[in-house]
Design an enzyme around this catalytic site. Structure first.
Site, PDB file in Angstrom:
ATOM      1  N   ASN A  24       5.208  15.716  15.183  1.00 27.42           N
ATOM      2  CA  ASN A  24       6.556  15.247  15.492  1.00 27.42           C
ATOM      3  C   ASN A  24       6.526  13.903  16.210  1.00 27.42           C
ATOM      4  O   ASN A  24       7.300  12.996  15.914  1.00 27.42           O
ATOM      5  CB  ASN A  24       7.289  16.281  16.353  1.00 27.42           C
ATOM      6  CG  ASN A  24       7.558  17.572  15.620  1.00 27.42           C
ATOM      7  OD1 ASN A  24       8.234  17.593  14.599  1.00 27.42           O
ATOM      8  ND2 ASN A  24       7.015  18.667  16.122  1.00 27.42           N
ATOM      9  N   ASP A  81       1.663   9.589  27.092  1.00 22.37           N
ATOM     10  CA  ASP A  81       1.846  10.901  27.716  1.00 22.37           C
ATOM     11  C   ASP A  81       3.319  10.964  28.082  1.00 22.37           C
ATOM     12  O   ASP A  81       3.888   9.991  28.594  1.00 22.37           O
ATOM     13  CB  ASP A  81       0.958  11.083  28.941  1.00 22.37           C
ATOM     14  CG  ASP A  81       0.815  12.548  29.308  1.00 22.37           C
ATOM     15  OD1 ASP A  81       0.903  13.405  28.397  1.00 22.37           O
ATOM     16  OD2 ASP A  81       0.613  12.863  30.490  1.00 22.37           O
ATOM     17  N   PHE A 166      12.331  18.001  18.726  1.00 25.23           N
ATOM     18  CA  PHE A 166      11.289  18.977  19.043  1.00 25.23           C
ATOM     19  C   PHE A 166      11.217  19.148  20.548  1.00 25.23           C
ATOM     20  O   PHE A 166      11.974  18.532  21.292  1.00 25.23           O
ATOM     21  CB  PHE A 166       9.936  18.551  18.461  1.00 25.23           C
ATOM     22  CG  PHE A 166       9.402  17.236  18.979  1.00 25.23           C
ATOM     23  CD1 PHE A 166       8.453  17.200  19.983  1.00 25.23           C
ATOM     24  CD2 PHE A 166       9.847  16.032  18.445  1.00 25.23           C
ATOM     25  CE1 PHE A 166       7.952  15.996  20.453  1.00 25.23           C
ATOM     26  CE2 PHE A 166       9.343  14.818  18.903  1.00 25.23           C
ATOM     27  CZ  PHE A 166       8.395  14.801  19.909  1.00 25.23           C
ATOM     28  N   TYR A 168      11.979  20.183  24.065  1.00 26.72           N
ATOM     29  CA  TYR A 168      13.151  20.690  24.774  1.00 26.72           C
ATOM     30  C   TYR A 168      14.461  20.090  24.247  1.00 26.72           C
ATOM     31  O   TYR A 168      15.521  20.282  24.848  1.00 26.72           O
ATOM     32  CB  TYR A 168      13.013  20.406  26.273  1.00 26.72           C
ATOM     33  CG  TYR A 168      11.791  21.034  26.893  1.00 26.72           C
ATOM     34  CD1 TYR A 168      11.826  22.330  27.401  1.00 26.72           C
ATOM     35  CD2 TYR A 168      10.575  20.347  26.946  1.00 26.72           C
ATOM     36  CE1 TYR A 168      10.702  22.923  27.955  1.00 26.72           C
ATOM     37  CE2 TYR A 168       9.440  20.929  27.493  1.00 26.72           C
ATOM     38  CZ  TYR A 168       9.508  22.217  27.992  1.00 26.72           C
ATOM     39  OH  TYR A 168       8.387  22.809  28.532  1.00 26.72           O
ATOM     40  N   LYS A 189      18.330   9.257  17.394  1.00 24.64           N
ATOM     41  CA  LYS A 189      17.439   9.524  18.530  1.00 24.64           C
ATOM     42  C   LYS A 189      16.552   8.321  18.820  1.00 24.64           C
ATOM     43  O   LYS A 189      16.368   7.939  19.985  1.00 24.64           O
ATOM     44  CB  LYS A 189      16.582  10.759  18.251  1.00 24.64           C
ATOM     45  CG  LYS A 189      15.579  11.071  19.360  1.00 24.64           C
ATOM     46  CD  LYS A 189      14.729  12.283  19.024  1.00 24.64           C
ATOM     47  CE  LYS A 189      13.720  12.560  20.139  1.00 24.64           C
ATOM     48  NZ  LYS A 189      12.870  13.739  19.858  1.00 24.64           N
TER      49      LYS A 189
END
EC number: 3.6.1.66
Length: 209
Positions: A24, A81, A166, A168, A189
């Site tokens: 994703n 990250d 994907f 939360y 998005k």
């Protein structure tokens, strides 16, 4: 300060290795970077497995992943990250976002989301933000990695909504747009996400280093 030779090399880059095995996340990076005519090559193309994330900060994890993959491929590399930080939970799950329900290994999205909602039971403060920290290395021994950060602020809602995104995303609600991230298309998005913000900053740093 980086040498002119190194800077010239950075500005001529048209492909980057992405230190990620998350399908994703890879899709989002490919889409975002394609607007800048930069091809993203996931580390799996080189047969490299996921790198352990053993540090306690997003920056440290991203740097270690970038150095590891750049060393194995000897190519310019980016690593990210990212995670969800919730005010009322002292910024948890944070770096543990992908393995929140079982902190010692990756876990399912459903389990992670269920735990998040249980931990927010009877808590009024639902403010949260997604954070993305991205590191660029021109080579494995690059002494001055470029680092960028993007954040997207919203709030957590109990009832999931939307089938896209994907992590939360079904519970991450954006009051400004009146819907969750999972209710947005990828195009929508990628115009406002924490990841797209961080990528935009990174590209600007690369071009103006």
């Amino acid at each position: 300060m980086q040498s002119e030779e190194v800077l010239d090399g950075i500005k001529k880059i048209n492909k980057l290795v992405l230190a990620s095995t998350n399908p994703n996340k890879i899709k989002e990076f490919v889409d975002i970077f394609s607007k800048n005519t930069i091809d993203i090559i996931p580390q799996s193309k080189f047969g490299i497995n996921a790198t352990n994330e053993k540090h306690i900060t997003f920056i440290e994890n991203a740097i270690e992943k970038a150095r590891h993959i750049s060393r194995l491929t000897n190519l310019p590399t980016i690593a990210e990250d990212s995670g969800l930080c919730v005010d009322a939970l002292n910024n948890y799950p944070g770096i543990f976002s992908a393995r929140y329900a079982l902190l010692d290994k990756p876990n399912s999205r459903i389990s992670n989301n269920n735990l998040l909602i249980r931990n927010l039971n009877n808590i009024d403060n639902r403010k949260a933000y997604y954070v993305s920290v991205i590191v660029f290395l021109n080579n494995p021994d690059d002494p001055t990695p470029l680092i960028s950060e993007g954040r997207l602020y919203g709030e957590i809602v109990d009832e999931p909504s939307g089938n896209n995104g994907f992590g939360y995303d079904p519970h991450f609600y954006l009051p400004k747009f009146g819907k969750t991230i999972a209710s947005m298309t990828m195009k929508e998005k990628n115009l406002i996400s924490h990841r797209s913000i961080a990528v935009g900053k990174l590209i600007n740093k690369i071009m103006h280093a």
